[in-house]
Motif scaffolding. Structure first.
Motif, PDB file in Angstrom:
ATOM      1  N   LYS A  40       0.821  -1.210   0.000  1.00  0.00           N
ATOM      2  CA  LYS A  40       0.000   0.000   0.000  1.00  0.00           C
ATOM      3  C   LYS A  40       0.860   1.268   0.000  1.00  0.00           C
TER       4      LYS A  40
ATOM      5  N   TYR B 109      -5.233   1.892  -1.894  1.00  0.00           N
ATOM      6  CA  TYR B 109      -4.383   3.047  -2.194  1.00  0.00           C
ATOM      7  C   TYR B 109      -5.116   4.021  -3.108  1.00  0.00           C
TER       8      TYR B 109
ATOM      9  N   TRP C 269       1.205   3.913  -6.486  1.00  0.00           N
ATOM     10  CA  TRP C 269       0.726   3.168  -7.636  1.00  0.00           C
ATOM     11  C   TRP C 269       0.260   4.064  -8.782  1.00  0.00           C
ATOM     12  N   ASP C 270      -0.167   5.294  -8.482  1.00  0.00           N
ATOM     13  CA  ASP C 270      -0.639   6.166  -9.554  1.00  0.00           C
ATOM     14  C   ASP C 270       0.489   6.666 -10.447  1.00  0.00           C
TER      15      ASP C 270
ATOM     16  N   ILE D 100       0.799  -7.234 -12.200  1.00  0.00           N
ATOM     17  CA  ILE D 100       1.602  -7.085 -10.993  1.00  0.00           C
ATOM     18  C   ILE D 100       2.074  -8.463 -10.546  1.00  0.00           C
TER      19      ILE D 100
ATOM     20  N   ILE E 232      -3.609  -2.358  -3.324  1.00  0.00           N
ATOM     21  CA  ILE E 232      -3.606  -1.480  -4.494  1.00  0.00           C
ATOM     22  C   ILE E 232      -4.937  -0.744  -4.614  1.00  0.00           C
TER      23      ILE E 232
ATOM     24  N   TYR F 189       2.384   4.498 -11.816  1.00  0.00           N
ATOM     25  CA  TYR F 189       2.535   3.380 -12.744  1.00  0.00           C
ATOM     26  C   TYR F 189       1.302   3.145 -13.605  1.00  0.00           C
TER      27      TYR F 189
ATOM     28  N   ILE G 167       3.422   1.835  -1.895  1.00  0.00           N
ATOM     29  CA  ILE G 167       3.884   2.126  -3.254  1.00  0.00           C
ATOM     30  C   ILE G 167       2.985   3.201  -3.874  1.00  0.00           C
TER      31      ILE G 167
END
Length: 415
Positions: A80, A122, A84-85, A142, A119, A87, A82
């Motif tokens: 959580k 997040y 992620w937005d 992923i 994910i 990527y 990371i």
């Protein structure tokens, strides 16, 4: 995501050294082999090339986080964190694959589930919306790998396994994995300097991989899509330049000959050969191996006969005894490479092997054994093997132009 970074190429057991050689040839840095994997460093261009050119890679991963965890909740908390937005976007889809080698984690699906939750949570907390989970052809793949308490989260740049070249739409029962087939051929050192024969060719995988090696055709040109094409930093112009580069192609002045006792198998093989655009280089016919009475001079022989669950014990003696007899009487001057699972199969061949390579075919521990079939003195045979070595290889500028144009149009149309 600019610059050079570490990547991991996954492969099959026994092919790590071949894959390392392939990556080194592509100018990868810091190439190191592990178990069923090779780590290396490079940039986006190298990542594109590795997906397109590596015959023995199953997938190319880009690690984005390493951490320690001993339970699924700890995995959730780390994943959580990371961003992620950076990527992918909440309007895209994703899927999670987990590979677990740890006594602390008993359920790989639960680890994948908690990774997915992290994910989604997040995005919900940061954007107020969430990406969808899609098992088939998601935008973002992923990958989470756990060994003991060492956890690595990676972006999978390949998507579907790279053994799915795109030319094999039909297959016989228990087909040979394309990555294994290519690795077997590369292990021999053969690069198209002579004819290639597979008398039990099934759906034609060994023949097609051999012809592509001989012509130096990138194995990935038949695929319509890679996962990295959905990444935020995907450079379509750079990838098109790499995809359209024909400078490495070369002439193949010999043939790949295949046969099988099954007319259905030959029909399937012919369709796969045609899809690969290799009809000019591969000849097929329906014929049992015991009917071979003549072989092209100075060639290489490779086949994957029935074994394991594919053949009854009573049939082993007759089949493998016949293989040994035909090798000795028809294939003088050849290197003969045979993949099998059981020691008794090799014993029935009745010839002394000169080399053996341990490999895995699915879940089966196998060996690829080499038999040097020669008449007269061994030194005379070894000299004959080298007669065609060192010949210059010429560029073949048009073998795959139509395939490249067709696949380029497919990508542009989103097919």
């Amino acid at each position: 995501m600019d610059g050079r970074y570490k990547m991991i190429a996954k492969t099959l057991y026994g092919l790590e050294d071949v894959l390392a050689e392939e990556l080194t040839a592509l100018k990868a840095d810091h190439v190191e082999t592990g178990r069923r994997m090779v780590s290396f460093e490079g940039d986006n261009a190298l990542m594109y090339r590795a997906n397109l050119y590596c015959r023995t890679a199953l997938r190319i991963l880009k690690p984005i986080l390493h951490f320690k965890a001993d339970n699924a909740d700890a995995v959730y908390e780390n994943v959580k964190k990371i961003e992620w937005d950076t990527y992918f976007s909440p309007d895209q889809t994703f899927a999670v694959e987990s590979v677990i080698y740890s006594e602390r984690f008993h359920h790989s699906r639960y680890v994948a589930y908690r990774t997915k939750d992290a994910i989604v949570d997040y995005f919900n907390e940061k954007c107020g919306c969430r990406p969808g989970v899609r098992v088939s052809r998601p935008d973002m793949y992923i990958h989470i790998h756990i060994s003991h308490d060492d956890c690595t989260v990676s972006l999978d740049s390949s998507g579907e396994s790279l053994h799915k070249r795109g030319y094999r739409m039909e297959q016989v029962e228990a087909p040979l994995n394309e990555v294994l087939a290519a690795g077997m051929i590369l292990k021999t050192g053969w690069r198209g300097e002579s004819d290639f024969i597979d008398p039990m060719c099934g759906s034609g995988t060994l023949l097609i991989e051999a012809a592509m090696i001989a012509l130096n055709i990138p194995p990935g040109i038949y695929r319509k899509e890679y996962a990295f094409e959905h990444w935020h930093d995907f450079d379509s112009d750079l990838f098109d330049e790499i995809y359209d580069d024909e400078s490495g192609e070369r002439e193949f002045n010999y043939k790949c000959y295949g046969s099988d006792i099954s007319p259905t198998a030959i029909e399937i093989a012919a369709k796969n050969v045609h899809r690969a655009g290799l009809d000019k280089y591969i000849e097929l016919k329906t014929m049992p191996f015991q009917q071979y009475v003549k072989a092209p001079p100075k060639g290489i022989f490779m086949t994957n006969p029935p074994y394991g669950e594919r053949i009854k014990p009573d049939d082993i003696s007759g089949l493998y005894g016949m293989i040994g007899e035909r090798l000795k009487h028809v294939f003088t001057g050849y290197q003969a490479w045979i993949l099998s699972h059981k020691a008794e199969c090799f014993d029935k061949i009745g010839l002394h092997h000169h080399h053996r390579i341990p490999l895995m075919n699915g879940s089966l521990n196998c060996e690829l054994r080499c038999y040097e079939i020669f008449a007269g003195k061994n030194k005379d045979y070894k000299k004959a093997l080298n007669d065609h070595a060192g010949k210059p290889r010429l560029k073949n500028a048009n073998v795959l132009r139509r395939t490249r144009e067709r696949n380029s149009k497919s990508r542009q149309n989103g097919n």
